[in-house]
Motif scaffolding. Structure first.
Motif, short mmCIF file in Angstrom:
data_model
loop_
_atom_site.label_atom_id
_atom_site.label_comp_id
_atom_site.label_asym_id
_atom_site.label_seq_id
_atom_site.Cartn_x
_atom_site.Cartn_y
_atom_site.Cartn_z
N ARG A 59 30.59 26.35 48.02
CA ARG A 59 30.95 27.31 49.06
C ARG A 59 32.46 27.33 49.31
N GLN A 104 35.21 30.35 48.73
CA GLN A 104 36.09 30.81 49.80
C GLN A 104 37.56 30.62 49.44
N ARG A 131 38.72 33.52 47.39
CA ARG A 131 38.94 34.77 48.14
C ARG A 131 40.13 34.70 49.08
N GLN A 157 39.23 31.92 58.37
CA GLN A 157 38.13 30.98 58.62
C GLN A 157 38.70 29.58 58.79
#
Length: 176
Positions: free
Chosen positions: A66, A70, A73, A103
């Motif tokens: 994960r 991320q 991106r 995030q």
């Protein structure tokens, strides 16, 4: 109810009913147990408190996958030491950064190193030492950086360590 809770004996769980939950526990860097959103496990002990269990290998692999996705991106990554920030301060920072596509994650440094390697990004070395807050920035870089610096100035608790920009390591001076 307390009789059905498991006891930790030599690293294993024993007792009727395993009592594991996927709720989001607080992270405890001092104990070496970290959480990534709801990937961490917890269970209640006999006093009604919560004991955090280390992630299993499959859970660690899922976290690395994960974070790798991320990182691919993100246009930039900032790493900060968050010791001393309250949960409400961290929540306020998350809420402020969410509209910018940024995030914030607390992930064990070893798992971040593995994700960086899997993503083909430059290793961060000593930037990933101690408790680390991983801030993954979207397209807009200025608004999230300004918000981070404001929190750092207002609280004197958040310390920017460095990060990545265009896949290359940058030191604290370039971020600030």
């Amino acid at each position: 109810p307390s009789a059905s809770l498991p006891r930790r004996v030599s690293g294993s769980l024993q007792g009727a009913g395993h009592g594991l939950s996927m709720a989001a526990p607080a992270c405890h860097p001092a104990t070496g147990v970290f959480c990534f959103h709801r990937a961490s496990r917890r269970r209640g002990d006999l006093d009604g408190e919560v004991e955090h269990l280390p992630l299993q290998r499959s859970e660690k692999e899922a976290v690395v996958a994960r974070v790798t996705e991320q990182l691919g991106r993100a246009s930039a990554v900032v790493v900060a030491d968050y010791r001393g920030l309250t949960v409400s301060q961290l929540g306020a920072l998350r809420r402020e950064l969410r509209p910018t596509g940024t995030q914030i994650h607390v992930v064990k440094n070893t798992l971040v190193r593995r994700a960086l390697e899997a993503a083909g990004l430059e290793p961060m070395g000593d930037i990933l030492s101690g408790p680390s807050l991983l801030v993954l920035l979207g397209e807009d870089l200025s608004a999230p950086i300004k918000a981070l610096l404001k929190v750092a100035k207002d609280t004197d608790k958040l310390v920017i360590k460095g990060g990545l920009l265009s896949g290359r390591r940058v030191d604290r001076d370039l971020v600030v």
